[in-house]
Each structure stands twice: as structure tokens, then as C-alpha cells.
Design a protein around this motif. Structure first.
Motif, PDB file in Angstrom:
ATOM      1  N   ASN A   1       0.568  -1.176   0.073  1.00 54.63           N
ATOM      2  CA  ASN A   1       0.152  -0.092  -0.133  1.00 54.63           C
ATOM      3  C   ASN A   1       1.055   1.022  -0.094  1.00 54.63           C
ATOM      4  O   ASN A   1       1.526   1.420   0.688  1.00 54.63           O
ATOM      5  CB  ASN A   1      -1.177  -0.353   1.251  1.00 54.63           C
TER       6      ASN A   1
ATOM      7  N   ALA B   1       1.116   5.018   0.927  1.00 50.90           N
ATOM      8  CA  ALA B   1       0.870   5.607   1.436  1.00 50.90           C
ATOM      9  C   ALA B   1       1.270   7.004   2.114  1.00 50.90           C
ATOM     10  O   ALA B   1       1.571   7.603   0.552  1.00 50.90           O
ATOM     11  CB  ALA B   1       0.541   4.921   3.291  1.00 50.90           C
TER      12      ALA B   1
ATOM     13  N   LYS C   1      -4.237   9.006   4.337  1.00 45.37           N
ATOM     14  CA  LYS C   1      -3.491   8.208   4.152  1.00 45.37           C
ATOM     15  C   LYS C   1      -2.875   7.286   5.501  1.00 45.37           C
ATOM     16  O   LYS C   1      -2.207   5.950   6.124  1.00 45.37           O
ATOM     17  CB  LYS C   1      -2.454   8.751   3.461  1.00 45.37           C
TER      18      LYS C   1
ATOM     19  N   ILE D   1      -1.947   3.432   7.270  1.00 49.13           N
ATOM     20  CA  ILE D   1      -1.244   3.004   6.983  1.00 49.13           C
ATOM     21  C   ILE D   1      -1.585   2.143   7.842  1.00 49.13           C
ATOM     22  O   ILE D   1      -1.268   0.366   7.770  1.00 49.13           O
ATOM     23  CB  ILE D   1      -0.425   3.462   8.194  1.00 49.13           C
TER      24      ILE D   1
ATOM     25  N   THR E   1      -3.537  -1.505   6.279  1.00 44.37           N
ATOM     26  CA  THR E   1      -2.093  -2.321   6.396  1.00 44.37           C
ATOM     27  C   THR E   1      -1.609  -3.108   7.472  1.00 44.37           C
ATOM     28  O   THR E   1      -1.849  -5.052   7.146  1.00 44.37           O
ATOM     29  CB  THR E   1      -0.470  -1.953   6.053  1.00 44.37           C
ATOM     30  N   ASN E   2      -1.404  -2.959   8.991  1.00 47.72           N
ATOM     31  CA  ASN E   2      -1.667  -3.653   9.779  1.00 47.72           C
ATOM     32  C   ASN E   2      -2.269  -4.355  10.235  1.00 47.72           C
ATOM     33  O   ASN E   2      -2.679  -5.200  10.417  1.00 47.72           O
ATOM     34  CB  ASN E   2      -1.182  -2.395  11.561  1.00 47.72           C
TER      35      ASN E   2
ATOM     36  N   ASN F   1       2.382  -4.701   3.132  1.00 44.50           N
ATOM     37  CA  ASN F   1       3.191  -3.239   3.990  1.00 44.50           C
ATOM     38  C   ASN F   1       3.048  -2.299   2.889  1.00 44.50           C
ATOM     39  O   ASN F   1       1.447  -2.341   2.468  1.00 44.50           O
ATOM     40  CB  ASN F   1       4.727  -3.995   3.527  1.00 44.50           C
ATOM     41  N   THR F   2       3.574  -1.619   3.986  1.00 54.03           N
ATOM     42  CA  THR F   2       3.119  -0.192   3.074  1.00 54.03           C
ATOM     43  C   THR F   2       4.919   0.559   2.345  1.00 54.03           C
ATOM     44  O   THR F   2       5.834  -0.029   3.200  1.00 54.03           O
ATOM     45  CB  THR F   2       2.637   0.863   4.327  1.00 54.03           C
TER      46      THR F   2
ATOM     47  N   SER G   1       5.817   4.490   2.520  1.00 56.38           N
ATOM     48  CA  SER G   1       5.256   6.055   2.391  1.00 56.38           C
ATOM     49  C   SER G   1       6.310   7.292   2.294  1.00 56.38           C
ATOM     50  O   SER G   1       8.047   7.062   2.434  1.00 56.38           O
ATOM     51  CB  SER G   1       5.612   5.875   4.076  1.00 56.38           C
TER      52      SER G   1
ATOM     53  N   GLN H   1       4.853  -3.841   7.950  1.00 56.20           N
ATOM     54  CA  GLN H   1       5.966  -2.552   7.969  1.00 56.20           C
ATOM     55  C   GLN H   1       5.340  -1.726   7.037  1.00 56.20           C
ATOM     56  O   GLN H   1       4.723  -1.600   6.226  1.00 56.20           O
ATOM     57  CB  GLN H   1       7.457  -3.377   7.995  1.00 56.20           C
ATOM     58  N   ASN H   2       6.137  -0.694   7.929  1.00 56.56           N
ATOM     59  CA  ASN H   2       6.114   0.827   6.793  1.00 56.56           C
ATOM     60  C   ASN H   2       7.701   0.954   6.338  1.00 56.56           C
ATOM     61  O   ASN H   2       7.841   1.792   7.434  1.00 56.56           O
ATOM     62  CB  ASN H   2       5.024   1.224   7.517  1.00 56.56           C
TER      63      ASN H   2
ATOM     64  N   ILE I   1       9.874   3.704   5.155  1.00 60.22           N
ATOM     65  CA  ILE I   1       9.395   5.513   5.204  1.00 60.22           C
ATOM     66  C   ILE I   1      10.123   6.153   4.110  1.00 60.22           C
ATOM     67  O   ILE I   1      11.948   5.621   4.629  1.00 60.22           O
ATOM     68  CB  ILE I   1       9.194   6.171   6.337  1.00 60.22           C
TER      69      ILE I   1
END
Ligand SMILES: NC(=O)c1ccc[n+]([C@@H]2O[C@H](COP(=O)([O-])OP(=O)(O)OC[C@H]3O[C@@H](n4cnc5c(N)ncnc54)[C@H](O)[C@@H]3O)[C@@H](O)[C@H]2O)c1
Length: 267
Positions: A153, A155, A183, A187, A190-191, A204-205, A207, A256-257, A259
């Protein structure tokens, strides 16, 4: 132990990228195509969709398919995964990249808070969050069957932090409440999906931070000064994270995100 080339290979996989005619969608699709995935670009902009597909075909040997589709149309969204699987023989990776963004032309959108309108808020949530919910739900049987299903995803740093309005002073640029809120919701979606769809499908994301796109000079200068890595992002900055999350390079990574913001959120 497998070699890195094997872990990163997407040969035999089909990857669907929404917003595939857009800047980041096309760049991430190209990364997956370079790793030998069949890529399916989904977007509502027909001519740009064909242009993006042609560009990827000219630079890779991958099969590239396109679907012109409006993500606010639930029936069309829910029908897409079966259509893709029928055409390409599977559906393994889903990159949800389409969104109403800061520059989208909507009434009551990128304007001062007091002038932001509920229909624009709703439209943003419909595309930025609800269509992701629907698409993942409809794609789930295929993602499970894949055995390597991965959802990514896209974000934004504005799903994590609020805007620093000092950057916007004296420019015509806006930053709608619904953009950041949608956004942030993505996130969290996603979790939620990562624990719900485990162990079959990883979610996962990514960002992104601000991408250089001829923003007003004073905005760019302030943005760059505030960014630890000293520049705005460019499209290719997102290719690595996309390939990592789509492939077995991240076989043990979910929820996970990542970034990708040049350190903006690290202060
Ligand atoms: N550009 C940035 O600075 C930045 C920063 C952080 C996050 N992001 C995120 O990255 C993603 C891609 O951004 P971008 O800069 O490439 O934007 P972009 O406008 O170039 O691409 C977005 C694409 O999504 C498509 N789209 C929008 N609404 C749609 C709908 N209802 N149905 C079908 N297609 C639709 C558009 O036609 C467009 O091709 C977005 O999710 C955005 O929020 C971008």
C-alpha cells in the motif's frame, strides 16, 4: 540458501499496480517488470495508461497489460482480480498506488481548512482507502493461491506527521486534511490486514516523502532544507522498496511501513 538473484526474481508472477499511469506507479511497475514480473497497469486515464505501458515495454522484456478502471466503481473493482487472473494466469502482487493527491482537481480539496468540503473528503476516502479494502478482498483467493501473495500500500509521510505549514507560506499549494487522514487510515489498514491475512499473504506499506515535480521554488527550497538527505525524492527512489516488498527479498516481512522520505520523519 538461495542467491539474491533468485530471491528478487518475479519470473512467473503477475503484479497489479493501481495508479499505474501515474509517476510513482509507473516507476514501481517498471522495477517489477525488470525483475521479470508480468505487470498489469490499472488507472482511469486511458491515454496515459497506454503511454506508461509502452514505455515499460520499450525498456524491459516483460509482458505489460492495462486495465482502464475507475476505482470508485465498486463493481468494476471487485471484478478486476478475476479478469487479471484469467488474462495472466494468476495474481501474485498488488501495489495500491492510485490516490487523490495534493494536486488533484476537486472542489473543496487543496484549499484552506475552512473551505475544505465533505464531498471531496468522501471522494478521497473512497479511492485512497475503500477501493484498497475492496480490491484486497476480491483478490484474496488469488493471492492465497499464489503462495507468494504480497500487497503493497502506498501511503505518505502525511499519513504519519502533520504538514509543516511554514513550507507552504506564500505558495498556492495545499495539503488537504482528507489526504493525510486517508493515508493514516491506509497505514492502519496495512497493520490490520497483515495479521489477518498471515501466513498466506504479506501486507506492507511504502510511505513516500515529497517527490520533485516543479513545485514553487520557495517550497522546494524550504523542503530541501528540512530534509536530512538534502533533496526531494525522484521516481527511481521507490523502485528498490517496491521490489523488496514484492519479492522473496522480504519473505519474512509483513505489517511494516517503509518510509522513503530522505529522513524527513526522523527528526
Ligand atoms: N508525489 C508525491 O510527492 C507523493 C508523496 C507521498 C505519497 N505519494 C503517493 O504516491 C502515490 C502515487 O503518487 P504520484 O505522485 O505518482 O501521483 P500521480 O497523480 O502521478 O498518480 C496517481 C495515479 O492514480 C490514478 N488515479 C487517481 N484516482 C483514481 C481513480 N479513482 N481510479 C483509477 N485511477 C485513479 C491517476 O489517474 C494517476 O495516474 C499516491 O498514492 C500518492 O498519495 C506521492
Amino acid at each position: 540458501m538461495r542467491r539474491i538473484e533468485e530471491l528478487m526474481s518475479l519470473a512467473g508472477k503477475t503484479a497489479v499496480i493501481t495508479g499505474g499511469a501515474g509517476h510513482l506507479g509507473a516507476a514501481m511497475a517498471e522495477a517489477l517488470a525488470e525483475a521479470h514480473a508480468t505487470v498489469v497497469l490499472v488507472d482511469r486515464q486511458g491515454p496515459q495508461l497506454e503511454e506508461a505501458a509502452q514505455a515499460i515495454r520499450s525498456r524491459t522484456s516483460a509482458r505489460v497489460e492495462t486495465f482502464q478502471l475507475e476505482l470508485a466503481d465498486e463493481t468494476a473493482v471487485r471484478a478486476l482480480p478475476d479478469q487479471v487472473a484469467q488474462l495472466c494466469g494468476g495474481f501474485d502482487v498488488l501495489v495500491n498506488c492510485a490516490a487523490f493527491v495534493g494536486t488533484s482537481q476537486l472542489e473543496g480539496w487543496a484549499v484552506p481548512f475552512e473551505q475544505q468540503k465533505t464531498p471531496a473528503w468522501r471522494a478521497a476516502f473512497e479511492v485512497n482507502v475503500t477501493s484498497v479494502f475492496e480490491l484486497v478482498q476480491a483478490a484474496l483467493p488469488h493471492l492465497k493461491r499464489s503462495g507468494k501473495g504480497s500487497v503493497i500500500n502506498i501511503a505518505s509521510l502525511y499519513g504519519i506527521v502533520g504538514p509543516d505549514w511554514r513550507l507552504y507560506d506564500g505558495t498556492s499549494m495545499g495539503n488537504p486534511a482528507a489526504y493525510g487522514a486517508s493515508k493514516g487510515a491506509l497505514i492502519q489498514l496495512t497493520n490490520w490486514l497483515s495479521t489477518t491475512l498471515a501466513p498466506h499473504v504479506r501486507v506492507n506499506t511504502i510511505s513516500p516523502g515529497g517527490v520533485w515535480r516543479n513545485q514553487p521554488e520557495e517550497f522546494t527550497k524550504r523542503y530541501v532544507e528540512r530534509t536530512p538527505l538534502g533533496r526531494m525524492a525522484i521516481e527511481e527512489d521507490f523502485k528498490g522498496a517496491a521490489l523488496f516488498l514484492a519479492s522473496d527479498l522480504s519473505a519474512y516481512v509483513t505489517g511494516q511501513n517503509i518510509i522513503v522520505d530522505g529522513g524527513w520523519c526522523a527528526w
